[in-house]
Enzyme design. Sequence first.
Site, PDB file in Angstrom:
ATOM      1  N   GLY A  47       0.805  -1.218   0.000  1.00  0.00           N
ATOM      2  CA  GLY A  47       0.000   0.000   0.000  1.00  0.00           C
ATOM      3  C   GLY A  47       0.833   1.261   0.000  1.00  0.00           C
ATOM      4  O   GLY A  47       0.453   2.264   0.601  1.00  0.00           O
ATOM      5  N   CYS A  48       1.938   1.241  -0.683  1.00  0.00           N
ATOM      6  CA  CYS A  48       2.915   2.332  -0.681  1.00  0.00           C
ATOM      7  C   CYS A  48       2.925   3.017  -2.045  1.00  0.00           C
ATOM      8  O   CYS A  48       2.579   2.408  -3.057  1.00  0.00           O
ATOM      9  CB  CYS A  48       4.286   1.719  -0.379  1.00  0.00           C
TER      10      CYS A  48
END
Length: 179
Positions: A34-35
């Site tokens: 989720g970066c």
Amino acid sequence: MSIYDFSVKNRQNEDVSLADYKGKVLLVVNTATGCGFTPQYEGLEKLYSAYHEKGLEVLDFPCDQFGHQAPGTDDEIHEFCSFKYHTTFDQFKKIEVNGPNALPLFKYLEDAKAFSGFTGPNAAFMDDMLAKSDPNYKTNPDIKWNFTKFLIDRDGKVLARYESTVEPETIENDIKKII
């Protein structure tokens, strides 16, 4: 001590000796799903697909230490990567890369190649962000963020450290030199 003295856990929580990778070129990466750098999975898979037959192994270590950007179980992370980015390289159990619970492998890698600064278009952003939380971040070898990459040659020597701002595609020439 060498990289081949370490064992790590695979997604099924089984021990894997890094000695199993002797004679291979390794790209060891701490990742997150989720970066802002998560699309680098695509570039990592391209490198793996292009050079696996010649001896490249990408070793993926999900890490949730930076902004809680690797939530989920090991299986959920694997499913996400396989579905969204079609990854086929080895993915290991979620780990920590800094602090008292850091995987010893990453401490070894940090000692072998210290932080030498961010490069690329996102360098200023990363410098600003990290300076706010740790004004002295440039002086310690800790992993700074997701998608820090270490290149290891066939003899187990740590050749390079690439920070998260370095796209996998830009590492290709270094891999070609040692493959």
